[in-house]
Design a protein around this motif. Structure first.
Motif, PDB file in Angstrom:
ATOM      1  N   VAL A  80       5.993   4.478 -19.044  1.00  0.00           N
ATOM      2  CA  VAL A  80       6.483   5.813 -18.650  1.00  0.00           C
ATOM      3  C   VAL A  80       5.307   6.740 -18.333  1.00  0.00           C
ATOM      4  N   SER A  81       4.241   6.645 -19.140  1.00  0.00           N
ATOM      5  CA  SER A  81       3.051   7.475 -18.878  1.00  0.00           C
ATOM      6  C   SER A  81       2.437   7.126 -17.522  1.00  0.00           C
ATOM      7  N   GLN A  82       2.368   5.835 -17.216  1.00  0.00           N
ATOM      8  CA  GLN A  82       1.831   5.424 -15.914  1.00  0.00           C
ATOM      9  C   GLN A  82       2.729   5.899 -14.773  1.00  0.00           C
ATOM     10  N   MET A  83       4.046   5.832 -14.967  1.00  0.00           N
ATOM     11  CA  MET A  83       4.974   6.325 -13.951  1.00  0.00           C
ATOM     12  C   MET A  83       4.755   7.816 -13.700  1.00  0.00           C
ATOM     13  N   GLU A  84       4.527   8.571 -14.791  1.00  0.00           N
ATOM     14  CA  GLU A  84       4.322  10.012 -14.650  1.00  0.00           C
ATOM     15  C   GLU A  84       3.043  10.306 -13.866  1.00  0.00           C
ATOM     16  N   ILE A  85       2.004   9.495 -14.115  1.00  0.00           N
ATOM     17  CA  ILE A  85       0.755   9.674 -13.373  1.00  0.00           C
ATOM     18  C   ILE A  85       0.964   9.375 -11.894  1.00  0.00           C
ATOM     19  N   GLU A  86       1.725   8.309 -11.598  1.00  0.00           N
ATOM     20  CA  GLU A  86       1.922   7.909 -10.210  1.00  0.00           C
ATOM     21  C   GLU A  86       2.734   8.925  -9.415  1.00  0.00           C
TER      22      GLU A  86
ATOM     23  N   GLY B 129       0.801  -1.221   0.000  1.00  0.00           N
ATOM     24  CA  GLY B 129       0.000   0.000   0.000  1.00  0.00           C
ATOM     25  C   GLY B 129       0.833   1.270   0.000  1.00  0.00           C
ATOM     26  N   ALA B 130       2.167   1.164  -0.146  1.00  0.00           N
ATOM     27  CA  ALA B 130       3.016   2.353  -0.154  1.00  0.00           C
ATOM     28  C   ALA B 130       2.679   3.223  -1.353  1.00  0.00           C
ATOM     29  N   PRO B 131       2.795   4.571  -1.204  1.00  0.00           N
ATOM     30  CA  PRO B 131       2.444   5.455  -2.319  1.00  0.00           C
ATOM     31  C   PRO B 131       3.360   5.306  -3.523  1.00  0.00           C
ATOM     32  N   THR B 132       4.520   4.664  -3.348  1.00  0.00           N
ATOM     33  CA  THR B 132       5.465   4.495  -4.457  1.00  0.00           C
ATOM     34  C   THR B 132       5.437   3.083  -5.031  1.00  0.00           C
ATOM     35  N   ALA B 133       4.563   2.223  -4.541  1.00  0.00           N
ATOM     36  CA  ALA B 133       4.580   0.817  -4.955  1.00  0.00           C
ATOM     37  C   ALA B 133       4.266   0.676  -6.444  1.00  0.00           C
ATOM     38  N   LEU B 134       3.219   1.380  -6.923  1.00  0.00           N
ATOM     39  CA  LEU B 134       2.850   1.274  -8.331  1.00  0.00           C
ATOM     40  C   LEU B 134       3.934   1.864  -9.229  1.00  0.00           C
ATOM     41  N   PHE B 135       4.532   2.968  -8.792  1.00  0.00           N
ATOM     42  CA  PHE B 135       5.623   3.564  -9.577  1.00  0.00           C
ATOM     43  C   PHE B 135       6.753   2.554  -9.728  1.00  0.00           C
ATOM     44  N   ASP B 136       7.141   1.917  -8.643  1.00  0.00           N
ATOM     45  CA  ASP B 136       8.229   0.929  -8.690  1.00  0.00           C
ATOM     46  C   ASP B 136       7.862  -0.243  -9.603  1.00  0.00           C
TER      47      ASP B 136
ATOM     48  N   GLN C 232       9.844  -1.226 -13.027  1.00  0.00           N
ATOM     49  CA  GLN C 232      10.420  -2.549 -13.244  1.00  0.00           C
ATOM     50  C   GLN C 232       9.984  -3.115 -14.599  1.00  0.00           C
ATOM     51  N   ASP C 233       8.695  -2.969 -14.929  1.00  0.00           N
ATOM     52  CA  ASP C 233       8.218  -3.422 -16.238  1.00  0.00           C
ATOM     53  C   ASP C 233       8.907  -2.655 -17.363  1.00  0.00           C
ATOM     54  N   PHE C 234       9.092  -1.344 -17.172  1.00  0.00           N
ATOM     55  CA  PHE C 234       9.764  -0.531 -18.189  1.00  0.00           C
ATOM     56  C   PHE C 234      11.177  -1.044 -18.445  1.00  0.00           C
ATOM     57  N   HIS C 235      11.920  -1.322 -17.375  1.00  0.00           N
ATOM     58  CA  HIS C 235      13.294  -1.791 -17.549  1.00  0.00           C
ATOM     59  C   HIS C 235      13.341  -3.161 -18.234  1.00  0.00           C
ATOM     60  N   GLN C 236      12.344  -3.994 -18.004  1.00  0.00           N
ATOM     61  CA  GLN C 236      12.300  -5.277 -18.705  1.00  0.00           C
ATOM     62  C   GLN C 236      12.114  -5.068 -20.204  1.00  0.00           C
ATOM     63  N   PHE C 237      11.212  -4.142 -20.576  1.00  0.00           N
ATOM     64  CA  PHE C 237      11.029  -3.832 -21.997  1.00  0.00           C
ATOM     65  C   PHE C 237      12.323  -3.255 -22.593  1.00  0.00           C
TER      66      PHE C 237
END
Length: 229
Positions: free
Chosen positions: A57-63, A3-10, A14-19
């Motif tokens: 990246v767009s999702q990271m920016e939203i988070e 439930g951390a506020p940075t969990a979704l960003f992380d 991680q998915d971005f780096h895999q791509f």
């Protein structure tokens, strides 16, 4: 689920780096064994993977908008790094596509020069070279336009992120002002209640005082009447 506020960003990072790891192997690695349609298919897969990475990246920016101010700067730096890496691979993909197109034109020109030019074109070789130069110029012009569009898109994204940050700050200020007004309203209600109690107490004191005065007047009247009679 964390439930951390940075969990979704992380998670998105991680998915971005895999791509990016998969894309890097296809673009930065030694692909000399791929030719023609095989290389085109690889570049098409890279294009789709870049779209997926762009979505991450767009999702990271939203988070980042929901991350506390105290640590948001670190995540903005990580976001800018991801954007720069994504832009580098997009540019590399464009370069490799342009290089493939130029190679195909050169192969076609070589085949024509080797004796496959139409017999009714006495200037066949010169015409092929002219078409090759025109095609190369068009590719370079298209690449420049794509780069300019990408630059404008990145600037628009940055401006949008700044606007979202400003709106969030203004919303926090409005919420703080609303909380202050609610506190002031509660204080006014308490003060109004206190004043009403004081007014009721004052009326009670007046009634008691009037009663005492009435009794005194009555006693005085009785005393005077008794003396007269």
């Amino acid at each position: 689920m964390n439930g951390a506020p940075t969990a979704l960003f992380d998670s998105y990072e991680q998915d971005f780096h895999q791509f990016i790891l998969t894309i890097g192997k296809k673009l930065d690695g030694d692909q000399s064994h791929e030719r023609g349609e095989e290389r085109k298919a690889t570049l098409r897969r890279v294009d789709m993977e870049l779209d997926e990475a762009d979505e991450m990246v767009s999702q990271m920016e939203i988070e980042t908008q929901g991350i506390p101010q105290s640590i948001r700067g670190t995540y903005h730096t990580r976001l800018r790094t991801a954007k720069a890496e994504l832009a580098r691979y997009k540019a590399l993909l464009k370069e490799q596509r342009a290089a493939g197109a130029r190679a195909e034109l050169l192969v076609g020109s070589s085949a024509t020069a080797g004796g496959y030019a139409p017999s009714d074109d006495p200037y066949g070789n010169g015409g092929d070279r002219a078409r090759l130069l025109v095609g190369t110029a068009r590719l370079e012009d298209g690449t420049r336009r794509l780069e300019e569009s990408r630059r404008l898109a990145l600037e628009t994204e940055d401006q949008g992120a700044d606007i979202l940050m400003n709106l969030r700050t203004q919303r926090e200020q409005i919420e703080h002002a609303r909380s202050t007004l609610q506190t002031a309203d509660s204080s006014i209600d308490r003060a109004t209640g206190t004043l009403k109690k004081m007014i009721r107490q004052m009326y009670k004191q007046r009634v008691v005082t009037a009663g005492i005065i009435f009794v005194l007047v009555l006693l005085i009247g009785l005393i005077v009447w008794s003396k007269v009679t």
